[in-house]
Enzyme design. Structure first.
Site, PDB file in Angstrom:
ATOM      1  N   GLY A  53     -43.115  11.498   1.884  1.00 32.64           N
ATOM      2  CA  GLY A  53     -44.015  10.541   1.232  1.00 32.64           C
ATOM      3  C   GLY A  53     -44.469   9.428   2.155  1.00 32.64           C
ATOM      4  O   GLY A  53     -45.660   9.132   2.283  1.00 32.64           O
ATOM      5  N   GLU A 112     -33.916  12.224   3.229  1.00 30.50           N
ATOM      6  CA  GLU A 112     -32.813  13.183   3.171  1.00 30.50           C
ATOM      7  C   GLU A 112     -31.953  13.206   4.425  1.00 30.50           C
ATOM      8  O   GLU A 112     -30.848  13.740   4.421  1.00 30.50           O
ATOM      9  CB  GLU A 112     -33.373  14.584   2.884  1.00 30.50           C
TER      10      GLU A 112
END
Ligand SMILES: Cc1cc2nc3c(=O)[nH]c(=O)nc-3n(C[C@H](O)[C@H](O)[C@H](O)COP(=O)(O)OP(=O)(O)OC[C@H]3O[C@@H](n4cnc5c(N)ncnc54)[C@H](O)[C@@H]3O)c2cc1C
Ligand code: SF4
Lengths: 724, 326
Positions: free
Chosen positions: A516, A684
């Site tokens: 994003g 992540e």
């Protein structure tokens, strides 16, 4: 104007820790989430009744009691549900498949929806859902992998990666290696379990469907609903302004959205559907169970000569998702002879889905455990072993690795952690009843680029408006975009309004896969440059007023980042983020209880826009790493296929007492070869490799090596030398 | 959740009368267990009688020694009470090892004793469970039984009782004060929770229509108090094995004064014969006592490890006792 597409730019706002702009709204409760967008008792509520067998057919479904219960408006079952598009396993992207519900009598997994009760209140709907009575014809199901289960070898793993790769001659390289490790690691299913349950509010207005939902990627919803409900994109509005976490589980359309849309159509009134926490263990997908075999061969100096990483993964044949478990192993360490392989086995469970670090989390848990075993066999420091096998060229594709800073992360982390103080032999440090150990592991994560459009405007209200359909899933999207626009245009953060997460806004790939921030800031940069150019006035303090002096009605510009598939020389480079994890923990010498004492991660993820929000992401990732190593597992009863521990009392996630001091060190280096503005993802990365650092620290503390996860007390103390 | 009628009792007599008049009525205290079970329709009372505001929330000295703990005293208040902390330390430690701060702020003495098992098949309403639905079978026995009982089980049920507080109360020889139609009487904590036998749906000796008014502790025992709880996570999880221990410590030697185990059975597991058998090193004493306590254990394949873990936990608790008394 601050151009962010160059190295060594002086920045005013980017790189500063500023508080989340939406923080006050969130902590005061004025941020409204999907389920709260319609007032209680003004919207009908749908609650699912779910299957209580793992495989078979509905024989009889009796809804007459439910239909006459207080407040009930409608009970939807396969008998009256509208025709929907079929789930097509050939659709390559798991997130855009049609996901019909209540489409027939076949039961494919335990907890599958069998009815949706629509009533005036949640309580009445849930009560009536309990009164839906089904009888079934059960069929024998396959709920856990056993030797001899059907195994297939698909060509592609998730995200389009080849499932099998080989370079050099793995078998020969491994056979000839001086030192070898050959181990098998087993990881259980996980569920994402974001704090905010999946919820959708749907309202029809003629042909138009308005959806308010909790989702990571607006764009995927349109594709999936087109396939399922044959609704045209122009007839659909979707909004998801606040999302309480996603972790991969809010990329695909789930039963809440299908249920709300169908119910609202049938009753011709707005309907909202929220999953209960327990239902989030069957109406969503899971990180699939997997068994990995890792073979490492090295010469006596520790140089890897053979790397083999094979994963057998649960992937549902009706709704395939082959987790890309071995893919980062392809770029992690040098070594001439290599092989990675993903194979699938079908089980009769809810489908697989990305869960926090899909691929890397289980994959690196195995590979980085094996690296520790290799370091021990070589009698080498685990940090040195990794540094020795670092490489600047992607060992499979032979192209340069951009922003490769693995060794820098290893050294910085080791230094800050005090790695030199580590006990070199297991069971060599004890404090009171506790054995102390340290462990480490490398981190690597793939960088993705997807087509992204962003608009930036100067409005007559003297504001800068940034528009994108990006979601903020709790990560800080609103904040970093405001920082970025303010930086480039030379204005202040308080001049900027961010409009996100609506289908009418310029489209991007949303929040998922840690892309994003990188995708959206790159497109935003492009938009800002174009705006300054069109305005014909210099960026800076007076940019807004000078622009409005020339363009009293305001001015807007769009920016774009092309998808990687549209970038001609994309495959000439190999793009990743990097890191190194260090853990100190204590193990009780009698009971095997583990108390983590310290965690430190050093990460290199390109340009860091906001160290505060970046740190939160990385720190959270590290805790998910702890979780996968020491706590988390969905336990499936192999007789019935149900999730036995399907609530947050029994599905053990780490609690505060499990998480000690966590330190995040940022090795901040813009990677302009990966992304036009040098930004990569942090979402992540923290979870990649972290789990192995706990496994390795456990071994260092007490000499017990566990390869079956999560690590349980019994798998520790039963190997202790003390006899009882 | 089924619709229900909610009523506040105005006095204890009123509460007992309301319960007597309505066999489907249940008492609600903190609601932290009962409401969860009602949402899943594992419990479906049609009436709830609220015992809050009846003055059952005090802790009082009993003339001649001992302490009376009101049924509605919040777990947090009980654990932090000065006398309890100083003289019944094992009880404070047991309570604070359970649940979370928020839950302990609501949970009550009586509710804690009456909470129901956490057997996952009891919660999984699609599963066979004799405790939830008498005669339906027990899916746990051959299922995921890793955290279930190894002692006092029956073919019908292998559930554990989840309370930490009750384990300490058992070690302290508490008595449960009960008010029924015929007035108030005591049930020794040893007899309060029941083993499953072939009626696992009956958890306790409390009869329908009766309410708990208090728990009474006898005069303080002295000694070193330890509650050692072992579980997979560091907090906010039920015991895998727990030990409530009152020990006498003499340098390197320890002796067991009182000992009860949690996580092993449908009731706090205490075998008096394992207590006061002389002193020795923690390891010797743990081995000796564990052999007696664990006799007759009937584990499943998945929870066999609890036999070993129980002894290890006792050993660790005895070492903790040494450390506490330093
Ligand atoms: C997530 C979670 C974790 C937990 N972890 C632990 C743990 O680690 N250790 C632990 O010990 N506990 C734990 N608990 C359980 C907690 O201790 C109990 O929920 C609590 O003690 C129940 O007390 P309550 O007052 O809320 O009872 P309620 O829910 O109000 O009632 C429970 C039962 O007691 C009956 N009852 C209440 N008062 C009386 C009375 N005066 N007379 C007769 N019957 C009565 C009710 O009718 C009902 O059947 C946990 C709970 C949760 C939700
Ligand atoms: S062990 Fe007891 S509570 Fe658990 S399923 Fe069997 S009967 Fe029910």
């Amino acid at each position: 104007m601050t151009r962010m597409d160059t190295q060594n730019v002086e920045t005013r706002i980017v790189g500063r820790s500023i508080n989340r702009l939406d923080g006050p709204q969130k902590v005061t409760g004025s941020a409204t989430y999907a389920y709260e967008r319609a007032k209680m008792r003004q919207t009908l509520v749908g609650v699912f009744a779910t299957a209580t067998i793992g495989k078979g057919e509905i024989r009889e479904l009796n809804t007459s009691a439910a239909e006459t219960m207080p407040g009930v408006r409608l009970v939807i079952t396969h008998r009256n549900a509208p025709q929907q598009g079929e789930l097509n396993p050939e659709t390559p992207g798991f997130a855009v498949r049609a996901r019909p519900i209540l489409a027939g009598t076949r039961i494919d997994h335990f907890g599958q929806p069998i009815a949706l009760v629509v009533a005036d209140t949640f309580e009445n709907a849930r009560d009536a859902a309990h009164a839906v009575v089904a009888t079934y014809t059960s069929m024998p199901g396959s709920f856990a992998y056993v030797e001899g289960n059907n195994v297939t070898e698909p060509e592609l793993a998730n995200a389009g990666f080849p499932a099998f790769t080989q370079h050099g001659d793995f078998d020969a390289g491994y056979a000839g290696a001086a030192v070898k490790i050959d181990q098998t690691y087993e990881t259980p299913p996980h569920f994402s379990q974001p704090l905010e349950p999946h919820a959708t509010l749907a309202r029809w207005e003629g042909e138009m469907l308005h959806i308010t939902t909790s989702h990571q990627t607006i764009r995927y919803i349109g594709v999936s609903l087109k396939a399922a409900l044959d609704i045209e994109p122009e007839n659909l509005t979707i909004s998801a302004p606040f999302v309480g976490g996603g972790f991969g589980s809010k990329l695909a359309v789930h039963a809440d959205m299908m249920g709300a849309a169908i119910a609202a159509m049938m009753v011709n009134e707005p309907v909202k559907v929220c999953m209960t926490r327990q239902q989030m263990f069957s109406l969503l997908g899971m990180r699939p169970w997997q068994r990995q075999r890792v073979r490492l061969g090295a010469d006596t100096a520790g140089r890897l000569v053979a790397i083999g990483h094979e994963a057998l993964i649960y992937s549902n044949s009706r709704d395939p998702f082959l987790e890309q478990t071995g893919t980062v192993t392809r770029s992690l360490y040098s070594g001439a002879n290599r092989m990675t392989r993903h194979r699938a086995t079908h089980l009769d469970l809810t489908n697989g889905e990305p869960v926090r670090g899909p691929g890397e989390l289980p994959g690196l848990l195995a590979v980085e455990s094996a690296m520790d075993e290799l370091a021990e066999a070589l009698n080498m420091d685990p940090v040195e072993l990794r540094a020795l096998n670092d490489t600047m060229m992607d060992p499979e594709s032979g192209v340069p690795l951009t922003g490769r800073s693995l060794t820098e992360c290893l050294r910085t982390g080791a230094d800050r952690f005090g790695w030199s103080q580590r006990p070199t032999r297991p069971r060599s440090r004890q404090e009171g009843q506790w054995l102390i150990g340290m462990g480490m592991a490398s981190a690597i994560r793939m960088h993705f680029q997807g087509a992204t459009d962003v608009e930036v405007a100067i409005t007559p209200e003297r504001r800068v408006a940034v528009r994108s359909d990006l979601t903020d899933i709790g990560t800080g999207s609103y904040t970093i975009l405001a920082q970025f626009a303010a930086e480039v245009l030379g204005v202040s953060v308080s001049d900027v309004d961010i409009f996100l997460a609506h289908s009418s806004l310029p489209a991007g790939g949303g929040s998922g896969g840690s892309w994003g921030a990188s995708n959206t800031t790159a497109a935003l940069h492009d938009a800002c440059l174009s705006l300054v150019q069109q305005a014909g006035v210099p960026a800076g303090d007076n940019f807004i007023s000078q622009t409005l002096a020339k363009y009293p009605k305001g001015l807007s510009a769009t920016g774009r980042l092309p998808a990687s598939s549209q970038v001609p020389d994309w495959s000439e480079k190999s793009r990743h983020t990097y890191g190194a994890h260090f853990v100190e923990l204590a193990v009780h010498r009698l009971t095997g209880e583990i108390r983590v004492r310290r965690m430190l991660g050093a990460f290199s993820a390109g340009r860091i826009i906001n160290p505060k929000t970046a740190r939160s992401q990385l720190l959270g990732g590290m805790i998910w790493g702890l979780s996968a190593a020491l706590r988390e597992a969905a336990e499936i009863d192999p007789r019935y296929g149900n999730i036995v521990n399907g609530d947050l009392a029994e599905y053990l996630l780490p609690v505060h007492a499990d998480v000690p001091d966590v330190e995040v060190v940022l090795v901040d280096k813009p990677d302009l070869d990966a992304n036009p503005v040098g930004v990569k993802g942090v979402g992540e990365l923290g979870a990649c490799g972290a789990s192995a650092a706990f496994v390795n620290a456990l071994y260092n503390a007490c000499g017990v090596r566990v390869r079956h996860f999560p690590i349980k007390l019994a798998s520790i103390f039963s190997h202790f030398p003390e006899r009882h | 959740m089924k619709p229900f009628i909610y009523q506040r009792a105005t006095s204890l007599q009123d509460a007992v009368a309301m319960l007597a008049a309505r066999p489907d009525a249940r008492v609600i205290a903190g609601g932290t267990n009962l409401l969860d079970l009602m949402k899943l329709q594992i419990e479906v009372p049609q009436h709830l009688v609220d015992l809050n505001n009846l003055g059952l929330d005090t802790i009082e000295n009993i003339p001649g020694g001992g302490l009376r703990l009101g049924a509605m005293v919040r777990n947090t208040d009980l654990a932090s009470n000065e006398t309890v902390r100083r003289q019944y330390g094992v009880l404070t430690r047991a309570i604070v090892s359970g649940a979370s701060g928020q839950i302990r702020n609501r949970a009550t003495t009586a509710g804690n004793l009456m909470q129901r098992t956490r057997c996952p098949y009891f919660y999984g309403t699609a599963m066979a469970c004799n405790k939830r639905e008498p005669g339906s079978g027990c899916d746990a026995r051959n299922g995921i039984s890793a955290n279930l009982a190894i002692l006092g089980t029956s073919d019908a049920c292998i559930a554990t009782h989840p309370s930490d507080m009750a384990i300490a109360m058992r070690a302290l020889d508490a008595e449960v004060r009960v008010l029924g139609a015929e007035g108030e009487y005591s049930i020794p904590i040893a007899d309060f929770h029941r083993l499953p036998g072939d009626t696992p749906h009956i958890d306790t000796g409390l009869r329908s229509g009766e309410i708990i008014t208090a728990v009474e502790l006898p005069a303080p025992l002295g000694g070193t108090h330890v509650y050692r709880k072992v579980r997979e996570r560091a907090s906010y999880a039920f015991a895998t094995v727990s030990v409530a221990l009152v020990a006498q410590v003499d340098g390197a030697n320890v002796a067991i004064e009182r000992l009860a185990f949690g996580g092993l059975a449908a009731k706090p597991w205490r075998v008096e014969a394992a207590e006061r058998r002389g002193s020795g090193t923690p390891e010797e004493i743990a081995r000796d006592a564990a052999a007696i306590v664990l006799e007759g254990a009937r584990p499943t394949e998945r929870n066999r490890y609890k036999i070993d873990l129980a002894q290890r936990t006792l050993h660790a608790a005895l070492i903790d006792a040494q450390e506490h008394s330093r």
